[in-house]
Design an enzyme around this catalytic site. Structure first.
Site, PDB file in Angstrom:
ATOM      1  N   TRP A 159       0.790  -1.227   0.000  1.00 41.41           N
ATOM      2  CA  TRP A 159       0.000   0.000   0.000  1.00 41.41           C
ATOM      3  C   TRP A 159       0.821   1.275   0.000  1.00 41.41           C
ATOM      4  CZ3 TRP A 159       1.751   1.825   4.533  1.00 41.41           C
ATOM      5  CH2 TRP A 159       1.893   0.960   5.622  1.00 41.41           C
ATOM      6  N   LYS A 191       5.897  -4.435 -11.576  1.00 42.56           N
ATOM      7  CA  LYS A 191       5.667  -5.862 -11.781  1.00 42.56           C
ATOM      8  C   LYS A 191       5.124  -6.146 -13.182  1.00 42.56           C
ATOM      9  CE  LYS A 191       4.925  -6.737  -6.852  1.00 42.56           C
ATOM     10  NZ  LYS A 191       6.311  -7.151  -6.613  1.00 42.56           N
ATOM     11  N   SER A 227       5.291  -7.503   3.697  1.00 41.47           N
ATOM     12  CA  SER A 227       6.024  -7.713   4.943  1.00 41.47           C
ATOM     13  C   SER A 227       6.715  -9.070   4.943  1.00 41.47           C
ATOM     14  CB  SER A 227       5.067  -7.639   6.133  1.00 41.47           C
ATOM     15  OG  SER A 227       4.169  -8.748   6.116  1.00 41.47           O
ATOM     16  N   PRO A 236       6.537 -11.485   7.344  1.00 39.85           N
ATOM     17  CA  PRO A 236       5.619 -12.593   7.656  1.00 39.85           C
ATOM     18  C   PRO A 236       4.756 -13.004   6.466  1.00 39.85           C
ATOM     19  CG  PRO A 236       5.635 -11.002   9.447  1.00 39.85           C
ATOM     20  CD  PRO A 236       6.397 -10.379   8.318  1.00 39.85           C
ATOM     21  N   GLU A 238       9.968  -9.050  -2.422  1.00 39.34           N
ATOM     22  CA  GLU A 238      10.533  -7.755  -2.037  1.00 39.34           C
ATOM     23  C   GLU A 238       9.870  -7.405  -0.715  1.00 39.34           C
ATOM     24  OE1 GLU A 238      11.111  -4.452  -0.915  1.00 39.34           O
ATOM     25  OE2 GLU A 238       9.793  -3.657  -2.472  1.00 39.34           O
ATOM     26  N   CYS A 294       9.949   0.567   2.386  1.00 33.88           N
ATOM     27  CA  CYS A 294      10.602  -0.649   2.881  1.00 33.88           C
ATOM     28  C   CYS A 294      12.112  -0.503   2.995  1.00 33.88           C
ATOM     29  CB  CYS A 294      10.262  -1.826   1.970  1.00 33.88           C
ATOM     30  SG  CYS A 294      10.643  -1.522   0.229  1.00 33.88           S
ATOM     31  N   GLU A 330      10.928  -3.626  12.235  1.00 35.80           N
ATOM     32  CA  GLU A 330      10.482  -2.676  11.216  1.00 35.80           C
ATOM     33  C   GLU A 330       9.221  -1.967  11.705  1.00 35.80           C
ATOM     34  OE1 GLU A 330       9.964  -2.540   6.419  1.00 35.80           O
ATOM     35  OE2 GLU A 330       8.974  -4.205   7.450  1.00 35.80           O
ATOM     36  N   GLU A 361      13.745  -6.508  -8.701  1.00 41.14           N
ATOM     37  CA  GLU A 361      12.856  -5.680  -9.499  1.00 41.14           C
ATOM     38  C   GLU A 361      13.730  -4.761 -10.351  1.00 41.14           C
ATOM     39  OE1 GLU A 361       9.548  -6.122  -9.093  1.00 41.14           O
ATOM     40  OE2 GLU A 361       8.974  -6.040  -6.981  1.00 41.14           O
TER      41      GLU A 361
END
Length: 487
Positions: A152, A162, A229, A231, A250, A284, A384, A461
């Protein structure tokens, strides 16, 4: 509602609605206002999108890379013509200031379409291997149906990052944006279709955490590319491994930004602010562990405090605004909890740390926050946060700071500020991260690979390197003489 799309999904070249899906409300983060109401994809919608992609992909793959590239470059031109409208939509979707989105969001997506549309004929080349009278050659072939799952923080950019390498390589894609930011990807699909992309090659479906597994586990999907993320990445990678799908991950980071005592101090402060406060800290690759050599710590913090407290917080659609709200109430509450944890564990609050009082109380605002005297074992130095919270740690020497910088499960990014370029190259060689900057931070032009190591993911990427992750090599051996068999 000010941003209501024609329908929730874009499949096989047209908008599609299915009101049986769970309602997704898109909220403007500056006010909490509902700006669009959509529906998550049902299993039937997922099947429809994948079937459209599977049906369209072979004919697309048979086209030349040059022909495919012309369509992507037309899409880039359309995006640039509509940059203002796309940027305003991105601001409504994310809450990021318009002064950011107008230079960093649709524009970087257009760059991706232009880059891959122009370089693919060279990037998709194979090789010729002489073997005496015989020879062999290799060629790059598409994977088939690819799934993209977006985050997001940069919804339009991620959709393009992508889609561009996937499409130019001859694949089809089904893209699922984050349920927090569902709007931008629909416009990207619309523009690609307008540019001449055949139906079924780029499909957008809405969804939540229940939708992802339907895509990832589908037997007709050959590849999954996730931005998200750690997880979530672990779950998606594990599911994809069950069917041996190609994956690009990523993921998150807790990246080090190292400032040596010979650095240009104003540039280093600016780099630290870009690496912590841009997009309200929701990036990120942010350098959220700022290691400052002890001799310059006091002056660094003095300049940092002054510049941080001078930042303008306000309405994201006001071009003077430098800091907008968080993307959601839940994300703001998560960041507030980390700030309280930093205070409780003994970090020194230098700037921010609260909720600004000059903005809408219904918005998801938080002050850009700086902590000093942070130690490696504090929660804010290990986890994070994904918000505008900077941790400043001090250090004595090069070996010490490298060891501490690498003492993390993450390995997405890192940065070094120093006037000694020999030291700069020496340090980045020893840092365990996939993307590094010297005397700069968070610049990610489409020409260079972007990605991480360790728990921050794998695959890349952008750049020609991305084509390797959306295609595979086919090897052909050509015999030029009679077959010699021993029987």
């Amino acid at each position: 509602m000010k941003a209501q799309p024609k329908a929730s999904h874009f499949i096989d070249g047209e908008y599609v609605e299915d009101t049986d899906g769970t309602v997704i409300e898109s909220l403007y983060p500056a006010t909490g206002e509902v700006i669009a109401r959509l529906h998550a994809a049902t299993p039937a919608i997922v099947e429809k999108a994948i079937a459209a992609a599977r049906r369209a992909q072979p004919e697309w793959a048979a086209m030349s890379p040059m022909a495919r590239g012309r369509i992507l470059k037309r899409a880039a031109d359309i995006m640039r013509e509509r940059n203002r409208a796309l940027s305003e939509l991105e601001t409504l979707d994310t809450g990021k200031p318009i002064q950011e989105t107008i230079v960093a969001d649709p524009t970087s997506g257009a760059d991706a379409f232009e880059f891959f549309g122009g370089v693919a004929p060279a990037g998709l080349n194979g090789s010729h291997i002489p073997l005496g009278q015989d020879f062999a050659y290799t060629k790059r072939v598409p994977l088939g149906v690819c799934v993209g799952i977006g985050a997001w923080n940069y919804p339009q950019q991620i959709a393009c990052w992508k889609a561009a390498p996937a499409l130019i390589s001859g694949n089809a894609m089904v893209f699922k944006p984050s349920e927090n930011t569902p709007l931008g990807a629909l416009k990207i699909a619309e523009i690609l279709h307008e540019a001449g992309l055949p139906k079924g090659l780029f499909n957008v479906i809405q969804g939540d955490r229940d939708t992802g597994p339907l895509l990832v586990n589908h037997p007709d999907v050959a590849k999954v590319s996730l931005t998200g993320s750690v997880p979530t990445g672990r779950r998606v990678a594990a599911a994809a491994a069950g069917n041996l799908k190609h994956v690009t991950m990523e993921l998150g980071g807790k990246s080090p930004l190292i400032v040596f005592d010979d650095a240009d101090l104003d540039s280093a402060v600016g780099g630290a602010m870009l690496g912590n406060f841009y997009s309200t800290g929701q990036v990120c690759s942010n350098g959220t562990r700022v290691f400052v050599q002890k001799g310059i710590k006091t002056e660094f913090l003095k300049r940092l405090k002054a510049r941080t407290e001078a930042m303008l917080i306000g309405d994201p659609l006001d071009e003077a605004t430098q800091i907008g709200p968080m993307v959601s109430w839940a994300q703001r509450e998560k960041v507030v909890a980390y700030i309280e944890k930093g205070k409780a564990e003994g970090a020194t609050l230098v700037a921010g740390g609260g909720i600004p009082n000059n903005v809408s109380g219904e918005g998801y605002y938080i002050q850009p926050t700086v902590f000093a005297d942070v130690t490696d074992d504090m929660t804010i130095a290990r986890e994070e946060i994904f918000g505008p919270v900077m941790s400043v740690l001090d250090f004595d020497d090069e070996d010490e700071v490298i060891a501490r910088a690498n003492a993390s499960e993450f390995g997405l990014s890192g940065g070094v500020f120093t006037a000694d370029l020999s030291r700069a190259h020496r340090v980045v060689d020893r840092l365990e991260a996939g993307t590094l900057w010297i005397n700069a931070y968070n610049l990610a032009p489409v020409e260079i690979p972007f990605g991480g190591s360790k728990q921050s993911g794998f695959g890349r990427e952008n750049s020609l390197a991305a084509l390797e992750h959306y295609s595979e090599l086919k090897t052909v051996y050509v015999g030029m003489g009679p077959v010699q068999a021993p029987y």
